[in-house]
Design an enzyme around this catalytic site. Structure first.
Site, PDB file in Angstrom:
ATOM      1  N   CYS A 227       3.426  -5.767  16.092  1.00 23.07           N
ATOM      2  CA  CYS A 227       2.941  -4.809  17.091  1.00 23.07           C
ATOM      3  C   CYS A 227       1.437  -5.048  17.256  1.00 23.07           C
ATOM      4  CB  CYS A 227       3.225  -3.378  16.650  1.00 23.07           C
ATOM      5  SG  CYS A 227       4.990  -3.075  16.438  1.00 23.07           S
TER       6      CYS A 227
ATOM      7  N   GLU B 138       0.810  -1.219   0.000  1.00 24.99           N
ATOM      8  CA  GLU B 138       0.000   0.000   0.000  1.00 24.99           C
ATOM      9  C   GLU B 138       0.845   1.272   0.000  1.00 24.99           C
ATOM     10  OE1 GLU B 138      -3.301  -2.115   2.872  1.00 24.99           O
ATOM     11  OE2 GLU B 138      -2.664  -0.077   3.311  1.00 24.99           O
TER      12      GLU B 138
ATOM     13  N   CYS C 259      -1.340  -3.028  15.307  1.00 22.70           N
ATOM     14  CA  CYS C 259      -1.081  -2.718  13.899  1.00 22.70           C
ATOM     15  C   CYS C 259      -1.606  -3.831  13.003  1.00 22.70           C
ATOM     16  CB  CYS C 259       0.422  -2.547  13.677  1.00 22.70           C
ATOM     17  SG  CYS C 259       0.867  -2.355  11.938  1.00 22.70           S
TER      18      CYS C 259
ATOM     19  N   CYS D 271       3.061   8.310   1.634  1.00 24.36           N
ATOM     20  CA  CYS D 271       3.425   7.320   2.650  1.00 24.36           C
ATOM     21  C   CYS D 271       3.716   6.001   1.931  1.00 24.36           C
ATOM     22  CB  CYS D 271       2.258   7.170   3.627  1.00 24.36           C
ATOM     23  SG  CYS D 271       2.540   5.928   4.876  1.00 24.36           S
TER      24      CYS D 271
ATOM     25  N   CYS E 231      -3.315   1.028   8.127  1.00 19.79           N
ATOM     26  CA  CYS E 231      -2.331   0.503   7.201  1.00 19.79           C
ATOM     27  C   CYS E 231      -2.373  -1.021   7.160  1.00 19.79           C
ATOM     28  CB  CYS E 231      -0.952   0.956   7.647  1.00 19.79           C
ATOM     29  SG  CYS E 231       0.295   0.376   6.541  1.00 19.79           S
TER      30      CYS E 231
ATOM     31  N   CYS F 212       5.131  -7.769   7.748  1.00 24.45           N
ATOM     32  CA  CYS F 212       6.114  -7.274   8.720  1.00 24.45           C
ATOM     33  C   CYS F 212       6.416  -8.405   9.694  1.00 24.45           C
ATOM     34  CB  CYS F 212       5.550  -6.061   9.469  1.00 24.45           C
ATOM     35  SG  CYS F 212       6.765  -5.227  10.530  1.00 24.45           S
TER      36      CYS F 212
HETATM   37  N1  SAH Z   1       7.227  -0.130  10.949  1.00 21.68           N
HETATM   38  C1  SAH Z   1       7.452   1.242  11.126  1.00 21.68           C
HETATM   39  C2  SAH Z   1       6.764   2.110  10.098  1.00 21.68           C
HETATM   40  C3  SAH Z   1       5.356   1.744   9.714  1.00 21.68           C
HETATM   41  S1  SAH Z   1       4.073   1.968  10.870  1.00 21.68           S
HETATM   42  C4  SAH Z   1       7.052   1.663  12.511  1.00 21.68           C
HETATM   43  O1  SAH Z   1       6.467   0.872  13.235  1.00 21.68           O
HETATM   44  O2  SAH Z   1       7.383   2.788  12.895  1.00 21.68           O
HETATM   45  C5  SAH Z   1       3.787   3.736  10.899  1.00 21.68           C
HETATM   46  C6  SAH Z   1       3.148   4.221  12.200  1.00 21.68           C
HETATM   47  O3  SAH Z   1       1.771   3.860  12.286  1.00 21.68           O
HETATM   48  C7  SAH Z   1       3.814   3.636  13.425  1.00 21.68           C
HETATM   49  O4  SAH Z   1       4.008   4.605  14.419  1.00 21.68           O
HETATM   50  C8  SAH Z   1       2.796   2.618  13.857  1.00 21.68           C
HETATM   51  O5  SAH Z   1       2.978   2.255  15.179  1.00 21.68           O
HETATM   52  C9  SAH Z   1       1.495   3.328  13.568  1.00 21.68           C
HETATM   53  N2  SAH Z   1       0.315   2.449  13.517  1.00 21.68           N
HETATM   54  C10 SAH Z   1       0.247   1.171  13.127  1.00 21.68           C
HETATM   55  N3  SAH Z   1      -1.028   0.712  13.228  1.00 21.68           N
HETATM   56  C11 SAH Z   1      -1.780   1.732  13.687  1.00 21.68           C
HETATM   57  C12 SAH Z   1      -3.172   1.881  13.993  1.00 21.68           C
HETATM   58  N4  SAH Z   1      -4.038   0.895  13.807  1.00 21.68           N
HETATM   59  N5  SAH Z   1      -3.589   3.072  14.439  1.00 21.68           N
HETATM   60  C13 SAH Z   1      -2.727   4.106  14.594  1.00 21.68           C
HETATM   61  N6  SAH Z   1      -1.411   4.029  14.318  1.00 21.68           N
HETATM   62  C14 SAH Z   1      -0.929   2.846  13.884  1.00 21.68           C
HETATM   63 FE1  SF4 Z   2       5.543  -3.616  11.676  1.00 22.73          FE
HETATM   64 FE2  SF4 Z   2       3.211  -2.435  12.168  1.00 22.73          FE
HETATM   65 FE3  SF4 Z   2       4.977  -2.745  14.140  1.00 22.73          FE
HETATM   66 FE4  SF4 Z   2       5.471  -0.947  12.195  1.00 22.73          FE
HETATM   67  S1  SF4 Z   2       3.791  -0.870  13.681  1.00 22.73           S
HETATM   68  S2  SF4 Z   2       6.911  -2.479  13.048  1.00 22.73           S
HETATM   69  S3  SF4 Z   2       4.554  -2.039  10.426  1.00 22.73           S
HETATM   70  S4  SF4 Z   2       3.934  -4.416  13.022  1.00 22.73           S
END
Ligand code: SAH
Ligand code: SF4
Length: 398
Positions: free
Chosen positions: A150, A124, A153, A139, A377, A146
């Site tokens: 997390c 995406e 996410c 973006c 995302c 991944c």
């Molecule tokens: N992997 C990297 C970059 C991609 S995620 C990272 O974790 O930083 C980009 C941002 O979106 C990160 O801060 C992540 O924690 C946040 N994010 C992921 N899922 C989310 C959600 N459902 N709601 C709000 N922020 C989210």
């Molecule tokens: Fe991976 Fe999502 Fe964690 Fe970023 S926030 S490191 S994309 S699992």
């Protein structure tokens, strides 16, 4: 709690991370008919290709200009190159773009692309306009899936399929520019709508460092896309050993996904914390090169109701980052089906923001964008995989 990593250990860790990352590299950028993809090659690699087909070195500069400044994908449009050479190049090379499998434009003008690459894998890209400022950010994804899981996410629920290659990473930006008719690249001080890159899409950019670094070096090249490093922000969940390298080699802006201020909680929300705990992460931020008041580190903090959003958390946050040129980006949790969290209330977010602000840090609350399209995302890829999303109309296809 462990202290800062020793330099030797860091070097060994970097080697281990890069070797593991290489196992997930994309297929070679060569088509079935033997033609080579030129997008994503470094300047030196383009020069080697030019030499290999018996052409003079100045052709490298010409090709670079057409590909990355003018944005052409067709050799026959390269008017400074004579027709016989155009044909010779077209027999040996391609200038490709990922295919837009799905394009959705939100009521607030946020546009989301699901790009499909040559092997059918998809990732995406989101264009987020800043309507007040007449510009916007693209973006970009760095991986398909991944490894890091997390908890909040959606991408983290998708296992890592593979890394994106440098062509696929810079190609997302180029294809988005195609969609907005933003070629040739601006020269001088006239930014266009697609004027910044944020590496905040699917995947962890520092677990695909080699390809991300190559793609960003291409995007920063002055004779092409020419984005200044101040217009690129790399977001990491905290791959500490690679943060130093990214700072030294790329010097782009850094965003750190902090999300919790105590190790027990961050261990659960961002499991990478078990490897690189908060103290090491903050130490890496303190030594990040080039951080200054003009170039602050962004701490991203997703607001999860009843989990990490108390006033005690806010006070601990400002204590942790004291002295770092930083801002705190508060992100209302973006819900997705099956996600176990809720967004903090507006008043909770405001109280949290005030504590951060009173301590002298800007604390913008990220406004939810594209709520009417699949905004969290990783959702678009999943939905498209289930055929729950309509495919792009031909007129929308890039
Ligand atoms: N992997 C990297 C970059 C991609 S995620 C990272 O974790 O930083 C980009 C941002 O979106 C990160 O801060 C992540 O924690 C946040 N994010 C992921 N899922 C989310 C959600 N459902 N709601 C709000 N922020 C989210
Ligand atoms: Fe991976 Fe999502 Fe964690 Fe970023 S926030 S490191 S994309 S699992």
């Amino acid at each position: 709690m462990s202290g800062a990593l020793t330099p030797d250990l860091t070097e060994a860790e970097r080697g281990r991370i890069l070797a593991k990352s290489a196992l997930f590299d994309p297929p070679t950028a060569q088509l079935g008919d033997g033609r080579r993809e030129l997008v994503g090659l470094s300047r030196a690699e383009v020069a080697a290709e030019v030499a290999a087909v018996g052409e003079a070195p100045f052709r490298t500069k010409q090709l670079w200009h057409w590909i990355y400044h003018q944005g052409v994908t067709d050799f026959s449009r390269m008017s400074s190159i004579a027709r016989p050479l155009q044909q010779k190049l077209a027999e040996r090379f391609v200038i490709g773009r990922p295919e837009a499998a799905v394009v959705q434009t939100s009521d607030d003008a946020t546009r989301k692309f699901l790009f499909r690459f040559r092997d059918g894998q998809e990732a995406e890209t989101v264009y987020i306009p800043d309507l007040a400022e007449d510009r916007g950010a693209v973006c970009i994804s760095s991986q398909v899936g991944c490894t890091l899981s997390c908890r909040f996410c959606h991408t983290g629920t998708q296992p890592l399929t593979r890394n994106l290659g440098s062509a696929e990473i810079v190609g997302q930006f180029m294809a988005a520019r195609d969609a907005y008719g933003e070629w040739p690249s601006p020269t001088g001080e006239a930014p266009r709508l697609l004027s910044t890159i944020v590496l905040m899409g699917m995947g962890e950019p520092l677990y695909n460092y080699a390809n991300v670094a190559k793609a960003m070096t291409i995007a920063m090249d002055n004779e092409g896309i020419a984005l200044s490093r101040r217009r690129i922000t790399l977001s990491t969940s905290g791959v500490v050993p690679m943060m130093d390298r990214a700072g030294a080699e790329l010097g782009v802006n850094l965003a750190v996904s902090l999300h919790a201020v105590r190790d027990d909680l961050r261990d659960r929300l961002v499991p990478l914390n078990r490897k690189y705990p908060i103290a090491e992460l903050i130490a890496a931020c303190r030594r990040y090169p080039g951080a200054s008041n003009a170039r602050r580190i962004t701490f991203e903090y997703v607001m999860l109701k009843g989990v990490n959003d108390s006033q005690t958390d806010a006070r601990e946050l400002v204590r942790l980052i004291a002295g770092i040129p930083a801002k705190v980006n508060l992100i209302p949790f973006n819900p997705w089906p099956g996600g176990a969290f809720e967004t903090s209330s507006g008043s909770t977010i405001d109280r949290f923001a005030k504590i951060v602000m009173d301590a002298g840090f800007a604390s913008p609350v990220r406004s939810p964008r594209g709520r009417d399209i699949l905004a969290a995302c990783g959702q678009l890829r999943t939905a498209a995989g289930k055929r729950g999303v309509s495919r792009a109309l031909p007129s929308e296809a890039v």
